[in-house]
Design a protein around this motif. Structure first.
Motif, PDB file in Angstrom:
ATOM      1  N   GLU A 169      -3.701  -0.338  -0.643  1.00  0.00           N
ATOM      2  CA  GLU A 169      -4.365   1.025   0.262  1.00  0.00           C
ATOM      3  C   GLU A 169      -4.752   0.569   1.222  1.00  0.00           C
ATOM      4  OE1 GLU A 169      -7.878   3.590  -1.957  1.00  0.00           O
ATOM      5  OE2 GLU A 169      -7.244   2.374  -3.361  1.00  0.00           O
TER       6      GLU A 169
ATOM      7  N   TYR B 180       0.775  -1.122  -0.099  1.00  0.00           N
ATOM      8  CA  TYR B 180      -0.086   0.537  -0.038  1.00  0.00           C
ATOM      9  C   TYR B 180       0.672   1.442   0.081  1.00  0.00           C
ATOM     10  CZ  TYR B 180       0.951  -1.479   5.020  1.00  0.00           C
ATOM     11  OH  TYR B 180       0.841  -1.216   6.292  1.00  0.00           O
TER      12      TYR B 180
ATOM     13  N   LYS C 204      -9.231  -5.302  -0.756  1.00  0.00           N
ATOM     14  CA  LYS C 204      -8.090  -4.997  -1.911  1.00  0.00           C
ATOM     15  C   LYS C 204      -7.227  -5.958  -1.646  1.00  0.00           C
ATOM     16  CE  LYS C 204      -9.608  -0.835  -3.582  1.00  0.00           C
ATOM     17  NZ  LYS C 204      -8.743   0.829  -4.089  1.00  0.00           N
TER      18      LYS C 204
ATOM     19  N   ILE D 292      -6.581  -1.973   2.579  1.00  0.00           N
ATOM     20  CA  ILE D 292      -8.511  -1.895   2.392  1.00  0.00           C
ATOM     21  C   ILE D 292      -8.375  -3.363   2.561  1.00  0.00           C
ATOM     22  CG2 ILE D 292     -10.284  -2.393   1.167  1.00  0.00           C
ATOM     23  CD1 ILE D 292      -9.136   1.102   0.434  1.00  0.00           C
TER      24      ILE D 292
END
Length: 444
Positions: free
Chosen positions: A81, A39, A86, A83
């Protein structure tokens, strides 16, 4: 907002595309592959860019010396990110290897992503490395054969902090009557150690209060007013990202002495302290890996990678910082697992199942630390079938306004106290999932 999302998505796609293109060109039949769920954008980008920058630079350094017994290392990145959804998507996209190069291990540096991919990586027989984080009961390799919370699990972390506070007080018996507040990130990561701090409070007689800070932590006024009301002797800052400098600034505004705030392992970087300015001076945190560039392995990377203009860091000034050095340490341990596994399975690219054996048999002693140029950067580690942590020690550092200064020797967690709790949790997980634990006595 919609335009910002499109911009971030485009940037993420560009990062993924460029990285895959560069490393696909390098991939081949005599290469070992590392899928990286990284990320580089979002609220925790400072951690991701530093860590994955150090990891990739170490892999580049190994390649510059001919690889691991002639096997070159390759990698590709997928932007998460931070997340969870993801991260799972990236895991599935990257896990199968690259142009014939088998995957060695996955290193998401995210508690949420680690939890979400734990069963997948186990089923795929691909080691999941959660250095200094992850679920604590994965220390028990009899139940979690493919998960490795290397160096420091969350329970060891908080135990070592309490042991340090006891040292400052004059002994564990002097903790009785003390007040300790834990200010924690409102996430599974932040919450995980609350039961342990309560256990230690009961054992040693100190008063424990836990206070949550909702993600991402931009507003903490009410929490620190509560802390001022409690008037604790110490505050343990179990933060992440922007929460950390905001905590230090708010502590200063409410009059709490910063030299009685101890940051945990994810509150210990330059990016946590520097943005707080004068409010951070005197702040203490733990570390498993000090910052600095004087270590021989860092000097080697400087010569082969940084000075050669191929560093993965977008800002070369971050070379030798806390997050970068953690990436280097993680790179060392991943590569050592591959090297060790090659001694058993052959000096060729290995499967994740074979690399798992390498992780489980890591034994980083003083002699190996010297060979690696990592004396003082990395603690001694010895892993086994039953112990996937292997260390459990930290040092303490203090921010002097511009940099970190190490202020203690290694402080060991009470692993004997924690082990039955870890085993009980692991056995509960095994029962829930229908897992038959391995008999680790056969591995001795």
């Amino acid at each position: 907002m919609q335009q910002r999302f499109k911009t971030l998505s485009a940037l993420a796609a560009a990062v993924i595309s460029s990285t895959l293109t560069v490393n696909t060109a390098q991939a081949g039949s005599n290469e070992q592959y590392f899928p990286l769920q990284s990320y580089r954008i979002g609220p925790y980008a400072a951690g991701g860019t530093g860590f994955f920058g150090g990891f990739i630079d170490y892999l580049q350094n190994v390649n510059a010396k001919g690889g691991v017994n002639g096997v070159k290392l390759t990698w590709s990145e997928c932007e998460t990110e931070y997340i969870v959804e993801k991260g799972v998507e990236c895991y599935e996209r990257l896990k199968t290897g690259l142009n014939g190069a088998p995957a060695a291990a996955t290193n998401p540096l995210s508690v949420g992503i680690a939890y979400a991919t734990l069963e997948r990586s186990t089923n795929d027989k691909l080691p999941l490395i959660t250095i200094n984080h992850g679920r604590t009961d994965s220390t028990d390799g009899s139940v979690f054969p493919y998960v490795f919370p290397l160096q420091l699990n969350p329970y060891s972390e908080v135990s070592a902090i309490i042991n340090y506070i006891a040292q400052q007080a004059g002994g564990l018996d002097k903790l009785k009557g003390k007040k300790i507040v834990t200010l924690y990130h409102g996430s599974p990561y932040g919450q995980e150690t609350n039961p342990i701090i309560d256990l230690l409070a009961k054992k040693y007689g100190f008063e424990s209060t836990t206070i949550e800070v909702p993600h991402p932590g931009n507003e903490q006024q009410s929490q620190w007013l509560n802390i001022r009301r409690i008037q604790p002797d110490w505050v343990i800052l179990r933060g992440w990202g922007v929460m950390n400098p905001v905590a230090l600034k708010t502590a200063q505004k409410t009059g709490f002495p910063v030299d009685h705030i101890i940051g945990n392992i994810w509150s210990n970087s330059e990016e946590d302290a520097a943005p707080a300015g004068d409010a951070a001076k005197g702040f203490i945190s733990i570390t498993t890996h000090p910052s600095g560039t004087a270590f021989p392995v860092l000097q080697e990377i400087k010569k082969t990678v940084v000075d050669a203009g191929t560093t993965n860091l977008s800002d070369p000034k971050r070379f030798g910082t806390v997050y970068y050095n953690l990436g280097v340490v993680n790179g060392i341990l991943n590569v050592e697992a591959v090297r060790l596994a090659q001694e058993k399975f052959g000096k060729t690219p290995l499967t994740g199942e074979q690399v798992q054996w390498g992780f489980e048999h890591l034994n980083i002693d003083d002699a190996r630390l010297k060979d690696l140029g990592a004396e003082g950067l990395l603690q001694k580690l010895k892993l086994s079938c039953s112990d996937h942590e292997g260390g459990g020690a930290v040092r303490f550092q203090q921010w002097d306004g511009t940099q970190w200064k190490v202020i203690s020797d290694w402080v060991q967690a009470d692993r004997a106290l924690l082990r039955p709790i870890i085993e009980e949790s692991a056995q509960k997980y095994a029962k829930e999932k229908g897992i038959t634990p391995r008999d680790c006595s056969k591995e001795l």
